[in-house]
Design a protein around this motif. Structure first.
Motif, mmCIF file in Angstrom:
data_model
loop_
_atom_site.group_PDB
_atom_site.id
_atom_site.type_symbol
_atom_site.label_atom_id
_atom_site.label_comp_id
_atom_site.label_asym_id
_atom_site.label_seq_id
_atom_site.Cartn_x
_atom_site.Cartn_y
_atom_site.Cartn_z
ATOM 1 N N LEU A 63 0.834 -1.202 0.000
ATOM 2 C CA LEU A 63 0.000 0.000 0.000
ATOM 3 C C LEU A 63 0.873 1.258 0.000
ATOM 4 O O LEU A 63 0.634 2.208 -0.754
ATOM 5 N N ALA A 64 1.917 1.259 0.839
ATOM 6 C CA ALA A 64 2.815 2.408 0.858
ATOM 7 C C ALA A 64 3.554 2.558 -0.461
ATOM 8 O O ALA A 64 3.808 3.684 -0.929
ATOM 9 N N MET A 65 3.909 1.459 -1.110
ATOM 10 C CA MET A 65 4.581 1.530 -2.401
ATOM 11 C C MET A 65 3.672 2.145 -3.458
ATOM 12 O O MET A 65 4.107 2.997 -4.254
ATOM 13 N N ALA A 66 2.419 1.687 -3.489
ATOM 14 C CA ALA A 66 1.494 2.249 -4.477
ATOM 15 C C ALA A 66 1.322 3.747 -4.272
ATOM 16 O O ALA A 66 1.303 4.519 -5.250
ATOM 17 N N ARG A 67 1.217 4.183 -3.022
ATOM 18 C CA ARG A 67 1.086 5.617 -2.758
ATOM 19 C C ARG A 67 2.333 6.377 -3.199
ATOM 20 O O ARG A 67 2.253 7.420 -3.853
ATOM 21 N N ARG A 68 3.497 5.858 -2.825
ATOM 22 C CA ARG A 68 4.725 6.581 -3.124
ATOM 23 C C ARG A 68 5.011 6.639 -4.618
ATOM 24 O O ARG A 68 5.516 7.648 -5.123
ATOM 25 N N LEU A 69 4.711 5.583 -5.339
ATOM 26 C CA LEU A 69 4.946 5.595 -6.777
ATOM 27 C C LEU A 69 4.083 6.645 -7.465
ATOM 28 O O LEU A 69 4.524 7.302 -8.417
ATOM 29 N N ARG A 70 2.865 6.813 -6.998
ATOM 30 C CA ARG A 70 1.996 7.821 -7.612
ATOM 31 C C ARG A 70 2.448 9.239 -7.227
ATOM 32 O O ARG A 70 2.265 10.174 -7.998
ATOM 33 N N GLU A 71 3.039 9.368 -6.064
ATOM 34 C CA GLU A 71 3.497 10.687 -5.641
ATOM 35 C C GLU A 71 4.838 11.056 -6.286
ATOM 36 O O GLU A 71 5.002 12.131 -6.848
ATOM 37 N N LYS A 72 5.795 10.159 -6.237
ATOM 38 C CA LYS A 72 7.150 10.471 -6.711
ATOM 39 C C LYS A 72 7.299 10.302 -8.215
ATOM 40 O O LYS A 72 8.006 11.057 -8.874
ATOM 41 N N SER A 365 -8.785 2.395 1.726
ATOM 42 C CA SER A 365 -7.953 3.577 1.507
ATOM 43 C C SER A 365 -8.276 4.301 0.215
ATOM 44 O O SER A 365 -7.979 5.485 0.073
ATOM 45 N N GLY A 366 -8.849 3.604 -0.745
ATOM 46 C CA GLY A 366 -9.130 4.220 -2.025
ATOM 47 C C GLY A 366 -7.931 4.321 -2.931
ATOM 48 O O GLY A 366 -8.014 4.915 -4.020
ATOM 49 N N VAL A 367 -6.797 3.738 -2.568
ATOM 50 C CA VAL A 367 -5.603 3.761 -3.413
ATOM 51 C C VAL A 367 -5.774 2.750 -4.542
ATOM 52 O O VAL A 367 -6.137 1.598 -4.301
ATOM 53 N N ALA A 368 -5.528 3.209 -5.767
ATOM 54 C CA ALA A 368 -5.620 2.310 -6.923
ATOM 55 C C ALA A 368 -4.288 1.591 -7.091
ATOM 56 O O ALA A 368 -3.279 2.222 -7.430
ATOM 57 N N PRO A 369 -4.219 0.291 -6.851
ATOM 58 C CA PRO A 369 -2.938 -0.419 -6.995
ATOM 59 C C PRO A 369 -2.559 -0.554 -8.466
ATOM 60 O O PRO A 369 -3.396 -0.445 -9.362
ATOM 61 N N PHE A 370 -1.313 -0.803 -8.699
ATOM 62 C CA PHE A 370 -0.815 -1.015 -10.058
ATOM 63 C C PHE A 370 -0.968 -2.487 -10.428
ATOM 64 O O PHE A 370 -0.634 -3.382 -9.642
ATOM 65 N N ARG A 371 -1.460 -2.717 -11.635
ATOM 66 C CA ARG A 371 -1.566 -4.069 -12.176
ATOM 67 C C ARG A 371 -1.110 -4.028 -13.625
ATOM 68 O O ARG A 371 -1.386 -3.064 -14.346
ATOM 69 N N LEU A 372 -0.433 -5.065 -14.027
ATOM 70 C CA LEU A 372 0.079 -5.119 -15.388
ATOM 71 C C LEU A 372 -1.057 -5.169 -16.395
ATOM 72 O O LEU A 372 -2.084 -5.826 -16.166
ATOM 73 N N GLU A 373 -0.886 -4.490 -17.498
ATOM 74 C CA GLU A 373 -1.861 -4.536 -18.576
ATOM 75 C C GLU A 373 -1.956 -5.965 -19.097
ATOM 76 O O GLU A 373 -0.949 -6.606 -19.417
ATOM 77 N N PRO A 383 -2.395 3.877 -14.183
ATOM 78 C CA PRO A 383 -2.123 4.879 -13.140
ATOM 79 C C PRO A 383 -2.599 6.249 -13.559
ATOM 80 O O PRO A 383 -2.525 6.637 -14.719
ATOM 81 N N ARG A 384 -3.127 6.947 -12.578
ATOM 82 C CA ARG A 384 -3.578 8.301 -12.846
ATOM 83 C C ARG A 384 -2.382 9.249 -12.944
ATOM 84 O O ARG A 384 -1.363 9.048 -12.312
ATOM 85 N N THR A 385 -2.541 10.254 -13.759
ATOM 86 C CA THR A 385 -1.475 11.241 -13.915
ATOM 87 C C THR A 385 -1.533 12.207 -12.746
ATOM 88 O O THR A 385 -2.494 12.973 -12.596
ATOM 89 N N VAL A 386 -0.498 12.170 -11.935
ATOM 90 C CA VAL A 386 -0.422 13.017 -10.755
ATOM 91 C C VAL A 386 0.910 13.745 -10.797
ATOM 92 O O VAL A 386 1.944 13.163 -11.155
ATOM 93 N N ALA A 387 0.885 14.971 -10.438
ATOM 94 C CA ALA A 387 2.134 15.740 -10.425
ATOM 95 C C ALA A 387 3.059 15.175 -9.364
ATOM 96 O O ALA A 387 2.626 14.837 -8.260
#
Length: 966
Positions: A63-72, A365-373, A383-387
Motif C-alpha cells: 500500500l505504501a509503495m502504491a502511494r509513493r509511486l503515484r506521488e514520486k 484507503s481508495g488507493v488504486a494499486p498497479f496491475r500489469l496490462e 495509473p492516474r497522472t499526478v504531479a
C-alpha cells in the motif's frame, strides 16, 4: 532529497538514552543499541538515493509503495532481485498470480556435482511491494527497472561447500526454508520443490530468544500473527515518512540483536555491497538523476552499515566475482500461498490472510494499486497522472508513533458475523455437526479471545482459534480440519498459473500435441481422456506423448486407467486420468532440458547409462525404454553397446537377476520382430557367458553374494548356453567353473548340485541319495530348509528339476517326526517367502500334477518315487525265504536250480542287470548226480545267495504260468 535539519532525531535519541540509563543504572550496551538504531534510521533517510524499505508479502508495504509511486513517479527503480531474472518480468502479463521467477541448472560447471540440479525461485504475489514496483515500471513509459541483487549463479557461489544439499540452505535473506504445517495442502506447498528462495524484505528476528520474548508478551502463537498485530495493522494507514522510519527502525533492531556467530552476517553484507556497486555502475553509465530514482530493498538491508552504503561513500567498489560456466535456464513456474509459506517458514494461512488484508486495505484507503496490462485474473488499472511530489525535510515521526497509543478500530460486527455464519456452513459441508448455536459461540469466543489478547477487534487468527474451539472439538470427520476451513473462508490457498505464451517451447509443444484429446491442460482438476486407437489412428501421437510424460513426470500427473505399453504390447484402447494443470511446474522444468519430450527422454537415458555409478542392468533398462517410448534401432543399439561395456567392467554379480530378466525380454522381443539379433545382443550374451563363468566360483563362496544372485548367474549360463555356443563360446569353461566351485552355505550347495545335475556331472540317483543322506542326518535337518531354498532357486536355471524338488519336499514331510517338523516348518515358509517367492507357484503347479485331484483317491494313491522303491523292497523281502531254502538244502534237487539250468539266457540277463559278471562254469561228468549239482551250479548258487529275492520272484512268476510246474 532536500537537505534535512541538523538533528531531526536528537530528541528521540536523548529520550532513549535516558530510558536506558534509568533501566540499566548506567550507560551500557543497551544504550549503544538504542542510540545505534536511531543513527541507522537517520542515515537511511538522509541518503541522496531514496531508499524504500519493505517487508516480504506485506500489504502495508504494498500500500505504501502504491502511494509513493503515484506521488514520486520515479524514472528508475532499483529492485532487490536477482539481476539475471529481469527478462522474465515481461512474461508476468501472461500469468495468473501468484507465480515464481525461476532459474534452473542441471548441467553444473564450477559447483559440486552432488548439488544438482540447482534451482532458485522468487515468488511474486499481488499483495507485495515488489509487484507494485514491477507493474508500475513495465506499464509506465520511460521508466527503467533495474534488478541489482546478485545473480542466481552467485547465490550458490556464496554458499559454503560443505552441505550436500544447498537447496535446503538459506535463500539469501536469512530465512530458513524449514517446512511448516500446510493443513493438508502438501501438493500446493511443494510447488517450489526444494529450490532456494530469494525474497525481498526478510523481517524476522534471528535471535530465537528475542522472537520467543515478543511472542510471549504479545500473546500470539507465531511470528506471522505478531507482525500482523503490531506492525501490519498500525502501518496500514500511516503516512509515508512514518512508514519508512518505522520499517528502518525494525530492520535495525533485528540487525543489531542477531547472534554474534550468525554465519549469514557476511553474506548479508556482501549482498549489500553488491547492490550498491550495481546501482553506482548504472548511475554512472546512464547519467540518471538520483533524485528521480527509488531503491526498493528489504528493511533489514536499509539499515546497512557497510562501507559502500550510499552514493557519497568513498569506499572502493565491491569486486564482483565472475559467474561460473554453468548454463542457467530461466522461466516462470506456478506458485501458491502455501508454497510461499512452506518455503520461507511462515505460519500456515498467513499469506492468505495477508491477501485478504490487502483487498480490504485497498477498498478502505481508495488507493488504486498497479496491475500489469493484460494481467490474467485481474482488471488492469492505468495509473492516474499526478504531479510529482517533492519530499520535504526529514522530520522525527518516530517519537509520536512510539509514544502515542495504538489507534483502536471498532468491532466490525457485520464482518465477524459473516465469518461465523460462513464457517458453520462450510463446516457442515465437510461433515461437522455444526449449528446456529455454534455460529453464536464462535462470535462470542472471538470477541473474548481478542479481549484477552488486548485487541479491540478480533483478528482472523482470533476467529480461527475460536472456530477450532467451538466447532472441531476433538473430532475431524473429513480430511479438512476447522483451521484449514478458516483459511479457505478467508481467501483460500490461491494457486497461480503460467500462461501459454509464457511457457517454454516444450510445454507449448505438449499442449499442442494433446489438443486432439479435447482436454484443457490448464485446468487443475483431474480430466479423463479416452483413446480408441483402432477407430481413431490419428490419436496415436497423443498416446505416445502421454506414455513419455508418464515416464518423465511425477506420479499422478498422467495415470493410465486402461492400456499398457511394454515390449511387444500396444493397446487398442486406452483411458487416462490427466492432472497436467497441477503439475505445470514439472512440465516447465522439462522445457529447461530440451525442446521436445522425446529429446528430454533421450538425454536422460544417455545420462543414466554414462553415469559413473551406472550398471549393466541400468543400461538394459534404458534400452528397453528407448524401444518402448522412442522406437528405432540407432539409439537402442548405442545404449546396448554401452551395456556390453558395463557388464564387462562389473566385478560382482549383485545385479545378475535384473540383467537376466531384462536380457531375456529383449532377446524375445528381437527374435519376434527382427530377422537377426542386433550385434550388441550377441556381444552381450557371448561376453556375459565368459564373464559369469569367471565370476561363478567366487560368487559361490562369497558370503556377501546372495543365493538369488548365484541362481541368476547359473540361469544366464544355462539358459543362454545354446546361443552362446553358437557365438563361439566353449562349454568346457562352464564345466570348469562348476568344478572349481566349493560352496559351504547349504542353499549354495544345493544350487551347485542342481548345476552338476544339469551338466551331467551328477546323476539323479546320486542326487536323490545325497538328499536322503541329509534327511537321515539329525545334525543337518535344521538347515534342510536352506537346501530346499537352493533347490527352489535352481528351478529357474534347471526347470527339469521341478519333479525332484517336489519329491524331496514330500519325503521331508513324510520322514521327519513331528518333534522335528513342527519347529522346522516356519523356517521353511519364511525362507521360501524371502528367497524364492516367485518360484513357489512353479512347485505348486508341479505338485498339482503329481498329487491326486480329490480326497477320495488320496488313500489309495502311491507317489511315483515311492512306488518304485516299494516294489524293489517287496521283491527283496519275498525272495529272502527262497534263498534261505536253497542255502539250507544245498544238495537237494529243486525246481529253482533246474529252472536256472534249463534257461541260462534268462539267468544271464538278470545277472547282467544286477551287476554280476561271472558266467556259467562247465560241469564234470565224473561226479555223481550230487557232485554234478554241487560243481555244475556253483556259480548259480553263489548268484542265488547274493540275490535271493530276485530268484524267488522270477521262479514265482514262471511257475504261475499255465502249463508249467515245478
Amino acid at each position: 532529497m532536500s537537505p534535512a535539519s541538523p538533528a531531526p532525531f536528537g530528541a528521540l535519541r536523548q529520550q532513549l538514552l535516558d530510558a536506558a540509563s534509568a533501566f540499566a543504572g548506567a550507560p551500557d550496551a543497551l544504550a549503544g543499541i538504542l542510540s545505534g538504531m536511531v543513527d541507522d534510521v537517520d542515515r537511511a533517510l538522509r541518503e541522496e538515493l531514496e531508499i524504500f524499505p519493505v517487508c516480504h508479502h506485506s500489504p502495508a508495504s504494498a500500500l505504501a509503495m502504491a502511494r509513493r509511486l503515484r506521488e514520486k513517479q520515479p524514472k528508475v527503480i532499483y529492485l532487490e532481485l536477482c539481476e539475471d531474472l529481469r527478462p522474465l518480468l515481461e512474461e508476468l502479463r501472461n500469468c495468473r498470480l501468484p507465480v515464481a521467477l525461476q532459474a534452473f541448472a542441471s548441467d553444473l560447471d564450477g559447483f559440486p556435482a552432488g548439488w544438482g540440479p540447482l534451482s532458485v525461485v522468487a515468488p511474486v504475489t499481488e499483495a507485495s511491494a515488489e509487484y507494485q514496483a514491477i507493474a508500475y515500471a513495465l506499464d509506465t513509459p520511460d521508466v527503467e527497472l533495474v534488478l541489482v541483487d546478485r545473480s542466481a549463479d552467485h547465490v550458490f557461489q556464496w554458499l559454503p561447500r560443505e552441505p550436500a544439499e544447498p537447496a535446503a540452505a538459506d535463500g539469501g535473506d536469512g530465512n530458513d526454508t524449514a517446512g511448516n504445517d500446510t493443513a493438508g495442502n502438501e501438493e500446493e506447498a511443494a510447488l517450489h520443490g526444494d529450490a532456494v528462495g530469494v525474497e525481498i524484505g526478510d523481517l524476522r528476528p534471528r535471535f530465537a530468544e528475542l522472537e520467543e520474548h515478543l511472542l510471549h508478551h504479545g500473546r500470539v502463537r507465531h511470528w506471522s500473527e505478531w507482525w500482523d498485530q503490531y506492525v501490519e495493522q498500525p502501518l496500514a494507514g500511516a503516512d509515508y515518512d512514518t512508514y519508512r522510519q518505522v520499517m528502518v527502525l525494525i530492520g535495525s533492531l533485528f540487525r543489531r540483536l542477531r547472534p554474534s556467530g550468525d554465519d549469514r552476517h557476511a553474506r548479508d553484507e556482501d549482498r549489500e555491497r553488491y547492490m550498491w556497486t550495481r546501482m553506482r555502475e548504472h548511475l554512472a553509465a546512464s547519467g540518471a538523476d538520483p533524485a528521480q530514482c527509488l531503491y526498493v530493498c528489504g528493511a533489514f538491508h536499509a539499515a546497512s552499515r557497510v562501507e559502500q552504503f550510499g552514493l557519497a561513500a568513498e569506499a572502493p567498489a565491491y569486486d564482483i566475482s565472475p559467474r561460473t560456466a554453468t548454463r542457467w535456464q530461466y522461466g516462470l513456474i506456478p506458485s501458491s500461498h502455501s508454497a510461499v509459506e512452506a518455503q520461507f517458514g511462515l505460519a500456515s494461512g498467513s499469506v492468505s490472510v495477508a491477501a485478504a488484508t490487502w483487498t480490504k486495505a485497498v477498498a478502505r484507503s481508495g488507493v488504486a494499486p498497479f496491475r500489469l496490462e493484460g494481467q490474467r485474473g485481474a482488471r488492469a488499472r492505468r495509473p492516474r497522472t499526478v504531479a510529482p511530489v517533492e519530499p520535504g525535510p526529514v522530520t522525527d515521526r518516530l517519537s509520536g508513533f512510539l509514544s502515542a497509543p495504538p489507534a483502536l478500530d471498532g468491532l466490525d460486527e457485520a464482518e465477524l458475523l459473516g465469518w461465523c455464519v460462513d464457517i458453520v456452513r462450510l463446516a457442515r459441508r465437510n461433515g461437522y455437526l455444526a449449528s446456529t448455536a455454534d455460529a453464536i459461540a464462535v462470535f462470542e469466543t472471538s470477541i473474548l479471545l481478542a479481549g484477552l489478547r488486548n485487541r479491540a477487534r478480533p483478528t482472523p487468527y482470533d476467529f480461527a482459534d475460536a472456530a477450532v474451539t467451538c466447532i472441531e472439538k476433538d473430532v475431524v470427520p473429513g480430511r479438512r480440519d476447522v483451521r484449514r476451513l478458516c483459511e479457505i473462508l478467508l481467501g483460500g490457498d490461491r494457486v497461480g498459473q503460467v500462461g501459454y505464451h509464457a511457457l517454454p517451447p516444450l510445454a507449448r509443444d505438449v499442449y499442442d500435441r494433446l489438443s486432439p484429446l479435447g482436454v484443457d491442460p490448464e485446468k487443475r482438476t483431474v480430466q479423463r481422456a479416452l483413446l480408441d486407437l483402432g477407430t481413431n489412428p490419428e490419436l496415436v501421437p497423443c498416446s505416445n506423448v502421454l506414455w513419455i510424460l508418464r515416464r518423465l513426470l511425477p506420479e499422478g500427473a498422467v495415470r493410465p486407467i486402461m492400456g499398457t505399453r511394454r515390449l511387444g504390447e500396444r493397446s487398442i484402447q486406452e483411458s487416462w486420468d490427466l492432472a497436467i494443470g497441477r503439475h505445470q511446474r514439472s512440465i516447465i522444468e522439462l522445457g529447461y532440458e530440451g525442446v521436445t519430450v522425446e529429446q528430454v527422454l533421450e538425454q536422460r537415458l544417455r545420462r543414466t547409462v554414462w553415469a559413473p555409478e551406472a550398471t549393466a542392468a541400468d543400461a538394459l533398462a534404458a534400452v528397453e525404454d528407448a524401444i518402448v517410448y522412442l522406437g528405432g534401432r540407432r539409439f537402442a543399439d548405442e545404449l546396448g553397446a554401452r551395456a556390453v561395456e558395463l557388464l564387462a567392467a562389473e566385478r560382482t554379480v549383485d545385479d545378475a537377476p535384473e540383467v537376466l530378466r531384462r536380457i531375456r525380454r529383449l532377446l524375445a522381443h528381437y527374435r519376434a520382430t527382427e530377422p537377426v539379433l542386433p550385434a550388441w545382443c550377441e556381444a552381450f550374451v557371448a561376453g556375459g557367458y565368459a564373464h559369469y563363468c569367471t565370476l561363478l566360483p567366487t560368487s559361490f563362496v562369497d558370503d556377501d553374494t546372495g543365493v538369488r544372485q548365484v541362481a541368476a548367474v547359473l540361469g544366464f549360463l544355462l539358459t543362454m548356453e545354446g546361443l552362446a555356443l553358437t557365438l563361439g563360446c566353449d562349454r568346457a569353461q562352464l564345466e570348469l567353473a562348476v568344478r572349481q566351485s566349493h560352496p559351504e552355505a547349504p542353499a549354495k550347495v544345493a544350487l551347485l548340485w542342481a548345476a552338476q545335475s544339469q551338466l551331467g556331472l551328477l546323476s539323479t540317483a546320486e542326487l536323490r541319495e545325497r538328499c536322503d543322506g541329509l534327511l537321515a542326518n539329525p545334525l543337518v535337518v535344521p538347515a534342510f530348509p536352506q537346501y530346499l531354498s537352493g533347490f527352489v532357486q535352481a528351478l529357474e536355471p534347471v526347470p527339469a528339476l521341478t519333479p525332484f524338488v517336489v519329491e524331496v519336499m514330500s519325503n521331508a514331510f513324510a520322514r521327519l517326526p513331528d518333534a522335528v517338523l513342527l519347529p522346522w516348518l516356519p523356517i521353511l515358509i519364511t525362507t521360501l517367502r524371502d528367497q524364492a517367492r516367485e518360484l513357489v507357484p512353479v512347485l505348486v503347479r508341479e505338485a498339482g500334477r503329481t498329487f491326486p485331484a480329490g480326497l477320495h483317491a488320496l488313500d489309495a494313491w502311491v507317489p511315483p518315487w515311492s512306488a518304485r522303491s516299494a516294489r524293489t523292497a517287496l521283491e527283496t523281502a519275498g525272495s529272502a525265504a527262497t534263498a534261505s531254502a536253497v542255502a539250507t538244502t544245498a544238495g537237494a534237487a529243486g525246481p529253482v536250480t533246474d529252472l536256472l539250468a534249463g534257461h541260462p539266457a534268462a539267468c544271464d540277463a538278470v545277472a547282467a542287470l544286477l551287476g554280476c559278471d561271472a558266467g556259467w562254469q562247465p560241469v564234470t561228468q565224473a561226479a555223481g548226480p550230487s557232485g554234478h549239482r554241487e560243481a555244475g551250479h556253483r556259480e548259480a548258487g553263489e548268484l542265488l545267495a547274493r540275490y535271493p529275492a530276485t530268484a524267488g520272484a522270477v521262479a514265482g512268476l514262471l511257475t504261475s504260468v499255465p502249463g508249467r510246474s515245478g
